[in-house]
Design a protein around this motif. Structure first.
Motif, PDB file in Angstrom:
ATOM      1  N   MET A  11       0.839  -1.205   0.000  1.00 29.38           N
ATOM      2  CA  MET A  11       0.000   0.000   0.000  1.00 29.38           C
ATOM      3  C   MET A  11       0.876   1.257   0.000  1.00 29.38           C
ATOM      4  O   MET A  11       1.901   1.278   0.661  1.00 29.38           O
ATOM      5  N   TRP A  12       0.468   2.236  -0.756  1.00 26.79           N
ATOM      6  CA  TRP A  12       1.174   3.515  -0.858  1.00 26.79           C
ATOM      7  C   TRP A  12       2.596   3.338  -1.386  1.00 26.79           C
ATOM      8  O   TRP A  12       3.555   3.926  -0.877  1.00 26.79           O
ATOM      9  N   ASP A  13       2.724   2.527  -2.414  1.00 28.00           N
ATOM     10  CA  ASP A  13       4.032   2.253  -3.009  1.00 28.00           C
ATOM     11  C   ASP A  13       4.634   3.478  -3.686  1.00 28.00           C
ATOM     12  O   ASP A  13       5.845   3.513  -3.945  1.00 28.00           O
ATOM     13  N   LYS A  14       3.802   4.479  -3.990  1.00 29.47           N
ATOM     14  CA  LYS A  14       4.311   5.688  -4.630  1.00 29.47           C
ATOM     15  C   LYS A  14       5.108   6.555  -3.659  1.00 29.47           C
ATOM     16  O   LYS A  14       5.804   7.468  -4.063  1.00 29.47           O
ATOM     17  N   VAL A  15       4.970   6.246  -2.380  1.00 26.33           N
ATOM     18  CA  VAL A  15       5.745   6.940  -1.347  1.00 26.33           C
ATOM     19  C   VAL A  15       6.896   6.027  -0.955  1.00 26.33           C
ATOM     20  O   VAL A  15       6.681   4.920  -0.451  1.00 26.33           O
ATOM     21  N   TYR A  16       8.130   6.470  -1.196  1.00 28.50           N
ATOM     22  CA  TYR A  16       9.296   5.628  -0.926  1.00 28.50           C
ATOM     23  C   TYR A  16       9.671   5.659   0.564  1.00 28.50           C
ATOM     24  O   TYR A  16       9.598   6.701   1.221  1.00 28.50           O
ATOM     25  N   GLY A  17      10.100   4.496   1.053  1.00 29.70           N
ATOM     26  CA  GLY A  17      10.556   4.405   2.437  1.00 29.70           C
ATOM     27  C   GLY A  17       9.412   4.428   3.433  1.00 29.70           C
ATOM     28  O   GLY A  17       8.253   4.192   3.110  1.00 29.70           O
TER      29      GLY A  17
ATOM     30  N   ALA B  57      -4.913   9.934   3.702  1.00 28.29           N
ATOM     31  CA  ALA B  57      -6.218  10.600   3.751  1.00 28.29           C
ATOM     32  C   ALA B  57      -7.128  10.090   2.642  1.00 28.29           C
ATOM     33  O   ALA B  57      -8.325   9.824   2.864  1.00 28.29           O
ATOM     34  N   LYS B  58      -6.582   9.949   1.447  1.00 28.00           N
ATOM     35  CA  LYS B  58      -7.372   9.450   0.311  1.00 28.00           C
ATOM     36  C   LYS B  58      -7.901   8.049   0.589  1.00 28.00           C
ATOM     37  O   LYS B  58      -9.063   7.733   0.293  1.00 28.00           O
ATOM     38  N   THR B  59      -7.054   7.211   1.193  1.00 27.09           N
ATOM     39  CA  THR B  59      -7.458   5.848   1.516  1.00 27.09           C
ATOM     40  C   THR B  59      -8.523   5.834   2.599  1.00 27.09           C
ATOM     41  O   THR B  59      -9.499   5.076   2.528  1.00 27.09           O
ATOM     42  N   LEU B  60      -8.354   6.662   3.602  1.00 24.10           N
ATOM     43  CA  LEU B  60      -9.302   6.699   4.712  1.00 24.10           C
ATOM     44  C   LEU B  60     -10.669   7.216   4.258  1.00 24.10           C
ATOM     45  O   LEU B  60     -11.710   6.785   4.767  1.00 24.10           O
ATOM     46  N   LEU B  61     -10.671   8.113   3.279  1.00 23.01           N
ATOM     47  CA  LEU B  61     -11.924   8.672   2.778  1.00 23.01           C
ATOM     48  C   LEU B  61     -12.577   7.787   1.723  1.00 23.01           C
ATOM     49  O   LEU B  61     -13.776   7.913   1.443  1.00 23.01           O
ATOM     50  N   CYS B  62     -11.808   6.883   1.131  1.00 22.21           N
ATOM     51  CA  CYS B  62     -12.304   5.994   0.073  1.00 22.21           C
ATOM     52  C   CYS B  62     -13.447   5.120   0.597  1.00 22.21           C
ATOM     53  O   CYS B  62     -13.407   4.628   1.725  1.00 22.21           O
TER      54      CYS B  62
ATOM     55  N   ASN C 278     -14.142   2.191  -0.138  1.00 21.96           N
ATOM     56  CA  ASN C 278     -13.688   0.814   0.073  1.00 21.96           C
ATOM     57  C   ASN C 278     -12.355   0.741   0.810  1.00 21.96           C
ATOM     58  O   ASN C 278     -11.717  -0.311   0.861  1.00 21.96           O
ATOM     59  N   ALA C 279     -11.905   1.865   1.354  1.00 25.17           N
ATOM     60  CA  ALA C 279     -10.688   1.940   2.174  1.00 25.17           C
ATOM     61  C   ALA C 279      -9.452   1.405   1.477  1.00 25.17           C
ATOM     62  O   ALA C 279      -8.602   0.772   2.098  1.00 25.17           O
ATOM     63  N   ASN C 280      -9.348   1.652   0.144  1.00 33.83           N
ATOM     64  CA  ASN C 280      -8.111   1.272  -0.538  1.00 33.83           C
ATOM     65  C   ASN C 280      -7.483   2.442  -1.283  1.00 33.83           C
ATOM     66  O   ASN C 280      -6.309   2.402  -1.636  1.00 33.83           O
ATOM     67  N   GLY C 281      -8.245   3.496  -1.536  1.00 29.05           N
ATOM     68  CA  GLY C 281      -7.707   4.694  -2.164  1.00 29.05           C
ATOM     69  C   GLY C 281      -7.316   4.538  -3.612  1.00 29.05           C
ATOM     70  O   GLY C 281      -6.705   5.424  -4.195  1.00 29.05           O
ATOM     71  N   GLU C 282      -7.685   3.412  -4.210  1.00 25.05           N
ATOM     72  CA  GLU C 282      -7.235   3.140  -5.574  1.00 25.05           C
ATOM     73  C   GLU C 282      -8.373   2.801  -6.531  1.00 25.05           C
ATOM     74  O   GLU C 282      -8.135   2.466  -7.689  1.00 25.05           O
ATOM     75  N   ASP C 283      -9.614   2.836  -6.049  1.00 28.92           N
ATOM     76  CA  ASP C 283     -10.718   2.514  -6.957  1.00 28.92           C
ATOM     77  C   ASP C 283     -11.264   3.790  -7.597  1.00 28.92           C
ATOM     78  O   ASP C 283     -10.688   4.872  -7.456  1.00 28.92           O
TER      79      ASP C 283
END
Length: 330
Positions: A1-7, A46-51, A53-58
């Protein structure tokens, strides 16, 4: 999850558990130097929490209203507070406006996210007002504070938040992030050291063409000692033409080069920022005394402080050049 954020794997694990939990803390504090990705991860979270389906990617209505790439945040349940243009801090008026929104329940999602950037730069009045929001958090609200340091925040605020301390990004992740911006090889590794693992700082340095500043700063150090200092300085672009931002960057590079020369003098070249210039820096440092280099570094740090204040640019640049020349001759 959140692979676009490194580390920041530990922080990601915590935030994932936060989303899955039935009972949650109402306020989080992300601390760490700028450029580490605190805001980026906070927005992804925040995007995931507001989604829905709680994944932020749909492609739900919530996710469509938050475009992180374009920095478009049209979601009615995402509130972002930061320092406004022409100001240097978050004002009490902004916090009062935020508190006024506490009367309204979430509109689209089950939660309402309040993201406060530069929380450590709130005025004292704003901080005291914000404390009231933390003491009586509205139902469904999740508050995220971003700060470089905890030191300037009230102890009463710190006692009401869960703290996540962001550390330097591993070099491997850092290099992957820069490779996406087509910055690779030796240049990327030097930026890693110069920025101390901050991707944001590294990209800013690259954008400002740090390599040209480094060449100019090294040429000045190489020209020492100056037989006629004033004549040498007259006509130098970095003395006569630099704007404040350019002058600050030039002085910062001088600081890094002299710092590396000190470590060359101490035979500790493993910690050089400019490791690609090791041979040149070793040769340059041979003609300096360790005391002279430390004196020069102190003069540079003084100039940096003056330039970040309101001191005259040309006067500051001339002064630091003359002091470095004097330190060399001691």
């Amino acid at each position: 999850m959140w692979d676009k954020v490194y580390g920041h794997q530990e922080e990601k694990v915590f935030l994932k558990k936060f989303i899955e939990a039935k009972e949650r803390p109402h306020a989080l504090l992300f601390t760490g130097p700028s450029g580490l990705g605190k805001k980026k991860l906070a927005l992804e979270f925040a995007k995931t929490l507001l989604c829905f389906n709680a994944n932020g990617e749909d492609d739900c209505a919530s996710c469509r209203s938050i475009n992180l790439l374009d920095e478009s945040y049209a979601h009615p349940d995402l509130i972002i507070v930061g320092i406004e243009p022409d100001y240097t801090s978050i004002r009490i008026e902004q916090i009062k406006e935020l508190i006024g929104k506490a009367a309204f329940a979430p509109v689209l999602s089950a939660n309402k996210i309040c993201l406060v950037e530069d929380a450590d730069k709130m005025t004292d009045a704003a901080m005291n007002s914000f404390l009231k929001l933390l003491e009586e958090p509205p139902a469904g609200w999740v508050i995220i504070l971003l700060a470089e340091s905890e030191d300037k925040l009230l102890s009463t605020i710190l006692s009401r938040v869960v703290r996540l301390r962001f550390k330097d990004i591993p070099e491997e992740d850092f290099l992957k992030a820069l490779a996406e911006k087509e910055i690779t090889g030796e240049k990327a590794r030097v930026l890693y050291r110069m920025s101390e693992g901050s991707i944001g700082s590294a990209l800013a340095l690259e954008k400002e063409n740090i390599w040209e500043y480094r060449t100019t700063a090294f040429a000045f150090l190489e020209a020492l000692p100056l037989s006629a200092p004033i004549n040498y300085l007259n006509g130098r672009p970095w003395v006569e033409k630099f704007e404040r931002v350019e002058a600050i960057l030039f002085v910062k590079i001088l600081q890094i080069l002299v710092r590396d020369m000190i470590f060359c003098k101490l035979h500790n070249t493993e910690v050089l920022y400019n490791y690609d210039m090791e041979d040149d820096l070793k040769q340059l440092s041979e003609n300096w005394s360790l005391r002279g280099l430390k004196t020069a570094l102190a003069a540079i740090e003084e100039a940096y402080g003056a330039l970040t204040g309101n001191s005259g640019i040309r006067l500051s640049m001339e002064a630091v050049a003359l002091k470095i020349d004097k330190a060399y001759k001691e």
